[in-house]
Design a protein around this motif. Structure first.
Motif, mmCIF file in Angstrom:
data_model
loop_
_atom_site.group_PDB
_atom_site.id
_atom_site.type_symbol
_atom_site.label_atom_id
_atom_site.label_comp_id
_atom_site.label_asym_id
_atom_site.label_seq_id
_atom_site.Cartn_x
_atom_site.Cartn_y
_atom_site.Cartn_z
ATOM 1 N N ALA A 1 -7.381 -28.492 52.120
ATOM 2 C CA ALA A 1 -7.360 -28.474 53.584
ATOM 3 C C ALA A 1 -8.074 -29.718 54.111
ATOM 4 O O ALA A 1 -7.625 -30.348 55.075
ATOM 5 C CB ALA A 1 -8.023 -27.207 54.115
ATOM 6 N N GLY A 2 -9.179 -30.090 53.456
ATOM 7 C CA GLY A 2 -9.913 -31.287 53.856
ATOM 8 C C GLY A 2 -9.096 -32.560 53.676
ATOM 9 O O GLY A 2 -9.133 -33.457 54.526
ATOM 10 N N VAL A 3 -8.329 -32.629 52.581
ATOM 11 C CA VAL A 3 -7.471 -33.799 52.346
ATOM 12 C C VAL A 3 -6.427 -33.916 53.450
ATOM 13 O O VAL A 3 -6.226 -34.993 54.040
ATOM 14 C CB VAL A 3 -6.777 -33.706 50.973
ATOM 15 N N PHE A 4 -5.763 -32.803 53.756
ATOM 16 C CA PHE A 4 -4.718 -32.849 54.780
ATOM 17 C C PHE A 4 -5.315 -33.056 56.176
ATOM 18 O O PHE A 4 -4.666 -33.662 57.050
ATOM 19 C CB PHE A 4 -3.873 -31.582 54.725
ATOM 20 N N ASP A 5 -6.534 -32.579 56.401
ATOM 21 C CA ASP A 5 -7.218 -32.867 57.666
ATOM 22 C C ASP A 5 -7.414 -34.372 57.834
ATOM 23 O O ASP A 5 -7.207 -34.925 58.924
ATOM 24 C CB ASP A 5 -8.588 -32.171 57.710
ATOM 25 N N ARG A 6 -7.829 -35.026 56.753
ATOM 26 C CA ARG A 6 -8.032 -36.477 56.814
ATOM 27 C C ARG A 6 -6.727 -37.199 57.120
ATOM 28 O O ARG A 6 -6.683 -38.134 57.926
ATOM 29 C CB ARG A 6 -8.590 -36.985 55.485
ATOM 30 N N LEU A 7 -5.646 -36.763 56.474
ATOM 31 C CA LEU A 7 -4.344 -37.391 56.706
ATOM 32 C C LEU A 7 -3.883 -37.157 58.142
ATOM 33 O O LEU A 7 -3.339 -38.070 58.781
ATOM 34 C CB LEU A 7 -3.320 -36.835 55.714
ATOM 35 N N ALA A 8 -4.099 -35.937 58.653
ATOM 36 C CA ALA A 8 -3.707 -35.636 60.033
ATOM 37 C C ALA A 8 -4.515 -36.484 61.015
ATOM 38 O O ALA A 8 -3.973 -36.993 62.012
ATOM 39 C CB ALA A 8 -3.907 -34.147 60.329
#
Length: 280
Positions: free
Chosen positions: A49-56
């Motif tokens: 979730a943290g990885v995709f938060d960064r990408l978003a």
């Protein structure tokens, strides 16, 4: 370099349309990564979730950059009603929205992001080549350079994720028969919890998994490179284990040296598809 699934056959005719298109593409990516983040958090994968938060967050910054550019050019927000055609197949979550979360990791997430940025770069190079004016060509080339910069950044993140995964990995080689037996056990547990009809179906699938296990114990298929990217440190659930077996069987079905071995792997793959359909 990732390629588009289709070749754009039209061009943008105004700066308003180009900026509206850029805005829509960046917004689609930001929304896509946010949805993946929400799914990973719901599925108990706060790390991803943290990885995709960064990408978003990165994509929302790109949205803001396009918005600022639009204000500089026309003094207003990008207007998506200016887009005269529908763009699709640039952002692709590559199955991350449906695949079992246990099979995802940071390296795979960043690899997906790299390919998305590469597709965006290719898209804008097409737009530059088809631009009817120098102003539009230069604007499309600017967008292409921006996307190429994003590619470089994300490739660095992907390398870091790869080395982190490689350092943390504790998995040893998988034994195919053990994997099928583990699947069989999980199917039996699920069968005990289901209705009579569901239980009967799942017990039959468990029986088939034990038969494959017996076959693989006597004659293993070999080593699969797909297992090297399997996340370590957490047991695979029933759906994830079935998906992993399916991917490996499909891989073996294409590259094993003899037709007899390929047919055997393809037969196992077909059985895994039926199993996955039943448990989803």
């Amino acid at each position: 370099m990732s390629v588009l699934k289709w070749e754009p056959y039209v061009s943008v005719n105004t700066m308003d349309e180009l900026l509206a298109l850029a805005y829509a593409m960046e917004q689609e990516a930001a929304s896509g990564y946010s949805e993946l983040s929400s799914r990973m958090r719901k599925e108990g994968r706060p790390d991803l979730a943290g990885v995709f938060d960064r990408l978003a967050t990165e994509e929302r910054q790109h949205v803001d950059n396009v918005t600022n550019w639009s204000h500089q050019v026309s003094g207003k927000q990008p207007d998506q009603s200016q887009i005269s055609w529908q763009v699709s197949d640039v952002f692709d979550d590559e199955g991350a929205g449906t695949i079992a979360p246990e099979l995802l990791n940071g390296y795979r997430a960043f690899s997906m992001a790299v390919r998305n940025e590469e597709r965006a770069f290719v898209f804008w190079t097409y737009m530059a080549a088809r631009a009817p004016t120098n102003e539009l060509r230069e604007a499309a080339e600017t967008m292409a350079r921006e996307e190429l910069g994003h590619v470089a950044t994300l490739r660095r993140e992907r390398r870091l994720a790869f080395h982190k995964q490689r350092t943390a990995s504790r998995r040893t080689d998988f034994a195919w028969d053990e994997m099928e037996l583990r699947l069989s056990e999980q199917l039996e547990v699920a069968a005990a919890r289901g209705t009579d009809v569901e239980g009967a179906r799942l017990r039959e699938l468990a029986r088939q998994a034990r038969m494959r296990a017996d076959s693989l114990a006597r004659s293993p298929l070999g080593r699969s490179p797909l297992l090297q990217n399997t996340p370590s440190g957490r047991p695979l659930g029933m759906a994830a284990l079935c998906e992993l077996l399916l991917d490996c069987y499909l891989d073996f079905g294409e590259r094993l040296p003899t037709e007899l071995e390929r047919n055997r792997a393809q037969k196992f793959a077909a059985a895994a598809v039926h199993c996955l359909t039943a448990i989803r």
